[in-house]
Design an enzyme around this catalytic site. Sequence first.
Site, short mmCIF file in Angstrom:
data_model
loop_
_atom_site.label_atom_id
_atom_site.label_comp_id
_atom_site.label_asym_id
_atom_site.label_seq_id
_atom_site.Cartn_x
_atom_site.Cartn_y
_atom_site.Cartn_z
N HIS B 54 0.18 -2.04 0.17
CA HIS B 54 0.10 -0.10 -0.25
C HIS B 54 0.97 1.23 0.26
O HIS B 54 0.40 1.93 0.47
CB HIS B 54 -1.11 -0.07 1.43
CG HIS B 54 -1.71 -1.22 1.29
ND1 HIS B 54 -2.50 -1.59 0.83
CD2 HIS B 54 -1.73 -1.56 2.78
CE1 HIS B 54 -3.20 -2.72 0.72
NE2 HIS B 54 -3.09 -2.88 2.20
N HIS B 214 -6.90 -4.47 -1.38
CA HIS B 214 -6.88 -5.98 -1.20
C HIS B 214 -6.93 -6.12 -2.63
O HIS B 214 -7.18 -7.99 -2.92
CB HIS B 214 -6.89 -6.72 -0.29
CG HIS B 214 -6.29 -5.87 1.01
ND1 HIS B 214 -7.66 -5.01 2.26
CD2 HIS B 214 -5.16 -5.57 1.56
CE1 HIS B 214 -6.34 -4.73 3.06
NE2 HIS B 214 -5.08 -5.10 2.32
#
Lengths: 326, 326
Positions: B54, B214
């Site tokens: 991320h 995700h």
Amino acid sequence: MKKLINTAESAVEDALGGMAAAHPALRVQDRVVYRAGGPRPGKVGLVSGGGSGHEPLHAGFVGYGMLDAACPGEIFTSPVPDQIIEATRAVDGGAGVLHIVKNYTGDVLNFEMAAELAEDNDVVSVLVDDDVAVQNSLYTAGRRGTGATVFVEKIAGALAEEGAPLTEVARVAGEVNERSRSFGIALTSCTTPSAGKPTFDLPDTDVELGIGIHGEPGRTRVPMASARELAAVAMEALHSDLALQGDLLVMVNGMGGTPLMELYVLFAEVAAFVKGKDARVARSLVGNYVTSLDMQGFSVTVCRLDDTLTRLWDAPVETPALRWGR
Amino acid sequence: MKKLINTAESAVEDALGGMAAAHPALRVQDRVVYRAGGPRPGKVGLVSGGGSGHEPLHAGFVGYGMLDAACPGEIFTSPVPDQIIEATRAVDGGAGVLHIVKNYTGDVLNFEMAAELAEDNDVVSVLVDDDVAVQNSLYTAGRRGTGATVFVEKIAGALAEEGAPLTEVARVAGEVNERSRSFGIALTSCTTPSAGKPTFDLPDTDVELGIGIHGEPGRTRVPMASARELAAVAMEALHSDLALQGDLLVMVNGMGGTPLMELYVLFAEVAAFVKGKDARVARSLVGNYVTSLDMQGFSVTVCRLDDTLTRLWDAPVETPALRWGR
């Protein structure tokens, strides 16, 4: 092709609208992005520009300590002379204007024409041609201008902010270019909104070494390799052109579609390579600075610093894409 | 799959090596990224963390005015309690430690366990759960934590820097979360290095509304649409959950593979949407802040500011990914 745009025709205009909305310290008018507040009397004005699709270059570098104005063209297309003339007149605070021009035939021609036509303004141009990959290319006579543009704009911008005269700002800008080298590697092609399909075909097993920022061909294609091996290819290319020596400013730049995590993996390899030479990473940038739309890949740019250039690099800057020290 | 890594197994470790090499103001040790210099006596320590992939979240937000330490897990995997305990102990300057935890089952469990085991430290946790897209999901009971994490870390970090006590820092962190909402849209899947193929299939004609960071499924799939239409979908989702009102902090965030130019096109649409409500974009961020590897797409996060939150947002910050005002 899936792109977050309204239409291919309006993409550049729409993005400029977004920049204006996001950054109150910028003013966007007639396809020129200015620092709000107008020219500072006695300060050399800095104007750059080039095709869109390389964001944050150039408009993302407009602000205190860097550019006074940026002229974005259509995607991968030079700005027109009218934009450059308008920008040149608007930013001249009486100390003249420096044009920072990446070495592509269209940009060079249009900036030259604008400099001639803006006859009431004292204009000096500096050409950026740092890409060691190829000597001539699809859009260039001589070397292409890529990552070093960020270094030239930052360092010349800091010097102008200090009140240096035009000849001195231009001299140092040219020196930064001479001390800088770049090399890029593509994992995928970019896709322009108007074409709607990849600019070139690259098999899922290969990478293109020495890619240009418009998808121009590089030196050769080789099978995909590890970050360590690809970093070594890029660094050997730089080192063999200008020995890595002393304090270096190093940028590991993403081409637009590459995750930041991968850029850090590469940076570790680049730093390890530098350690093996008679050199040191004194300053660095890791991120997307000179992109090629959605291309996956990276470029490395190094500049051999001296004390003056280091001081100017460290000087405060306040732009959308580069910001520190104030 | 082409990724700029050495091996899938070493990718996180290698990227952390790159962060350490690029940012002398950080210290990386045993899978924790710290502000160099250690805890400041009397200042509340801020620890966050979560799966890697991320970036720049979380390690890119370690530094003055934001986090004291970040604990990166493997890709899309929570950090282990040992990392969190170690970070908690190391950053406690005697005023206690705030854990900032995104609401995913694994993260919540491991941060809870670490808080219990770090029994010599006064620890308070704040949960971030700003994503309005879905109530429960693959990895979450309740709402997922996404973009608001950046706001919570920045604002709580500024307050801690001012010397506020732990209870107050935790209260304001919670308030920022309560005032924030996010919604994301994916154009493509991400590809994890270990899987080597896209996490999910998304036809070239469709987008996934309400995507998780995700690649967890969102609300629904619809045909690809214009930036204006997609921005409206996201903004309606936010507005119907918490009315857009007063001064807003707005982030248009890229998922990793989206060109900056497209994010600015979106920001223009988001700003126009806000103008049509009883609200104003008072502060903004446009760029890659909470990514999902190479995913193409975006998320929008809004936070309803008040004077205190605005002041804390504006306070100086000096991290790799967010930097202003000093």
